[in-house]
Design a protein around this motif. Structure first.
Motif, mmCIF file in Angstrom:
data_model
loop_
_atom_site.group_PDB
_atom_site.id
_atom_site.type_symbol
_atom_site.label_atom_id
_atom_site.label_comp_id
_atom_site.label_asym_id
_atom_site.label_seq_id
_atom_site.Cartn_x
_atom_site.Cartn_y
_atom_site.Cartn_z
ATOM 1 N N ASP A 180 21.144 -64.853 70.827
ATOM 2 C CA ASP A 180 22.594 -64.633 70.829
ATOM 3 C C ASP A 180 23.379 -65.915 70.555
ATOM 4 O O ASP A 180 24.557 -66.020 70.882
ATOM 5 C CB ASP A 180 23.038 -64.012 72.160
ATOM 6 N N TRP A 181 22.708 -66.916 69.966
ATOM 7 C CA TRP A 181 23.425 -68.118 69.560
ATOM 8 C C TRP A 181 23.322 -68.245 68.039
ATOM 9 O O TRP A 181 22.599 -67.482 67.388
ATOM 10 C CB TRP A 181 22.858 -69.340 70.275
ATOM 11 N N ASP A 182 24.029 -69.187 67.476
ATOM 12 C CA ASP A 182 24.026 -69.370 66.033
ATOM 13 C C ASP A 182 22.667 -69.908 65.607
ATOM 14 O O ASP A 182 22.384 -71.103 65.741
ATOM 15 C CB ASP A 182 25.136 -70.346 65.634
ATOM 16 N N CYS A 183 21.809 -69.032 65.120
ATOM 17 C CA CYS A 183 20.417 -69.396 64.879
ATOM 18 C C CYS A 183 19.830 -68.535 63.763
ATOM 19 O O CYS A 183 20.018 -67.315 63.744
ATOM 20 C CB CYS A 183 19.604 -69.198 66.163
ATOM 21 N N GLU A 184 19.126 -69.170 62.854
ATOM 22 C CA GLU A 184 18.369 -68.438 61.838
ATOM 23 C C GLU A 184 16.994 -68.131 62.413
ATOM 24 O O GLU A 184 16.239 -69.044 62.752
ATOM 25 C CB GLU A 184 18.233 -69.271 60.568
ATOM 26 N N VAL A 185 16.670 -66.857 62.539
ATOM 27 C CA VAL A 185 15.388 -66.435 63.111
ATOM 28 C C VAL A 185 14.473 -65.969 61.986
ATOM 29 O O VAL A 185 14.832 -65.089 61.206
ATOM 30 C CB VAL A 185 15.576 -65.311 64.145
ATOM 31 N N LEU A 186 13.289 -66.561 61.917
ATOM 32 C CA LEU A 186 12.307 -66.181 60.914
ATOM 33 C C LEU A 186 11.043 -65.721 61.643
ATOM 34 O O LEU A 186 10.509 -66.451 62.479
ATOM 35 C CB LEU A 186 11.983 -67.356 59.988
ATOM 36 N N ASN A 187 10.595 -64.520 61.328
ATOM 37 C CA ASN A 187 9.450 -63.928 62.018
ATOM 38 C C ASN A 187 8.222 -63.889 61.128
ATOM 39 O O ASN A 187 8.301 -63.541 59.944
ATOM 40 C CB ASN A 187 9.770 -62.501 62.465
ATOM 41 N N ASN A 188 7.088 -64.226 61.722
ATOM 42 C CA ASN A 188 5.803 -64.103 61.051
ATOM 43 C C ASN A 188 4.900 -63.318 61.994
ATOM 44 O O ASN A 188 4.177 -63.886 62.807
ATOM 45 C CB ASN A 188 5.226 -65.486 60.755
ATOM 46 N N TYR A 189 4.993 -61.978 61.909
ATOM 47 C CA TYR A 189 4.288 -61.088 62.817
ATOM 48 C C TYR A 189 3.061 -60.493 62.117
ATOM 49 O O TYR A 189 3.179 -59.929 61.029
ATOM 50 C CB TYR A 189 5.196 -59.945 63.268
ATOM 51 N N SER A 190 1.926 -60.623 62.759
ATOM 52 C CA SER A 190 0.709 -60.035 62.209
ATOM 53 C C SER A 190 0.521 -58.616 62.743
ATOM 54 O O SER A 190 0.692 -58.363 63.941
ATOM 55 C CB SER A 190 -0.503 -60.893 62.580
ATOM 56 N N ASP A 191 0.166 -57.690 61.860
ATOM 57 C CA ASP A 191 -0.098 -56.314 62.278
ATOM 58 C C ASP A 191 -1.469 -56.183 62.929
ATOM 59 O O ASP A 191 -1.712 -55.258 63.706
ATOM 60 C CB ASP A 191 -0.017 -55.368 61.074
#
Length: 303
Positions: free
Chosen positions: A60-71
């Motif tokens: 909830d802050w000014d942040c670029e979120v990048l996800n690398n989720y493995s299935d």
């Protein structure tokens, strides 16, 4: 705060929440999230992984979120190493936290300042907030230099991570040349790390990634920076923990943290603290006399 944070998670929503709250207070501008998938023989992990990943949705802050989720489940070694490869393909440096390593608030500015100070110094490969000296200090400076690169809360640069090799292809040459003797100088330490590296080399995907990282730093003669107070509390020594020894549970579980003082006192030299490293080897990285005897006997039998 200007430095990106890499957050490594798996299946523990409770510990992940505590680390997330610490990251939330620091408000990094960029958050890389690396997540492993559930194991096929443990169906209950599907929901645990989903709940853990849901924590990240509350940024909830000014942040670029990048996800690398493995299935699928890659395992600790492959998931962490491939995830950090992904991170350092995009940024030059990062602060790295796993889902059970709760940092003191001063951990973030400590890492950030030292990432800047040693950015172009190839003698230094990592910065760690994990201190296992139990209050022992040789100097009044804010940190010391070590051959170890503790990874319960740490930071590094792309220039250092590029030497990481999960297969440890250099091990055969290092072993045959007896170079661990040059690095460690102590027979028991050589025995311990030879055993560890042989095991990792034989089956690199089934181990934790930190052994390969230590090896990568050692073969480059790199030093790690260790804060002179403990900045990280590992809260992951429960029933759901993995890759934890009885010795680690007893001595290092949930160690209290202490704020580091600012301004940081930088040592005017770059010299490895032999006394601190000897204490670390004798306490954190040790084998019983029986284990050492068996290992030496096995060596003799090979010949």
């Amino acid at each position: 705060m200007k430095t990106p944070v890499a957050f490594i998670i798996f299946k523990r929503p409770d510990t992940t929440e505590q680390v997330f709250q610490a990251i939330r207070q620091a408000k990094p501008p960029k958050l890389f999230v690396i997540a492993d998938g559930p194991r096929t023989d443990r169906p209950e992990e599907v929901q645990k992984c989903e709940l853990t990943r849901a924590t990240i949705e509350r940024v909830d802050w000014d942040c670029e979120v990048l996800n690398n989720y493995s299935d699928i489940n890659l395992g600790c070694a492959k998931r962490v190493s491939s995830g950090l490869d992904w991170v350092f393909d995009q940024v030059e440096e990062a602060i790295i936290l796993e889902d059970d390593c709760v940092p003191n608030p001063t951990f973030f500015p400590f890492c950030e300042e030292l990432l800047d100070k040693y950015r172009y110094d190839n003698r230094v490969a990592s910065i760690s907030g994990q201190n296992v000296q139990f209050g022992r200090k040789r100097t009044n400076y804010s940190y010391y230099f070590s051959r170890y690169n503790h990874c319960w809360g740490w930071a590094t640069w792309r220039r250092a991570w590029q030497h990481f090799d999960i297969q440890m292809k250099l091990w055969t040459e290092i072993q045959e040349g007896g170079f661990l003797n040059d690095i460690l100088t102590d027979r028991q330490a050589v025995d311990y790390w030879t055993s560890m590296f042989e095991s990792v080399f034989a089956n690199p995907a089934s181990t934790i990634w930190s052994y390969q990282w230590t090896f990568a730093c050692w073969v480059q003669s790199s030093l790690g920076i260790i804060s002179n107070v403990n900045l990280i509390s590992n809260i992951g020594f429960g029933l759901d923990s993995t890759n934890v020894t009885a010795n680690q549970k007893q001595r290092y579980g949930s160690l209290p943290t202490e704020a580091i003082d600012f301004p940081i006192k930088h040592p005017p030299f770059i010299i490895r603290d032999f006394q601190a490293d000897s204490f670390t080897q004798e306490t954190l990285f040790r084998q019983s006399k029986l284990q050492l005897l068996k290992q030496r006997l096995n060596k003799l039998l090979k010949y």
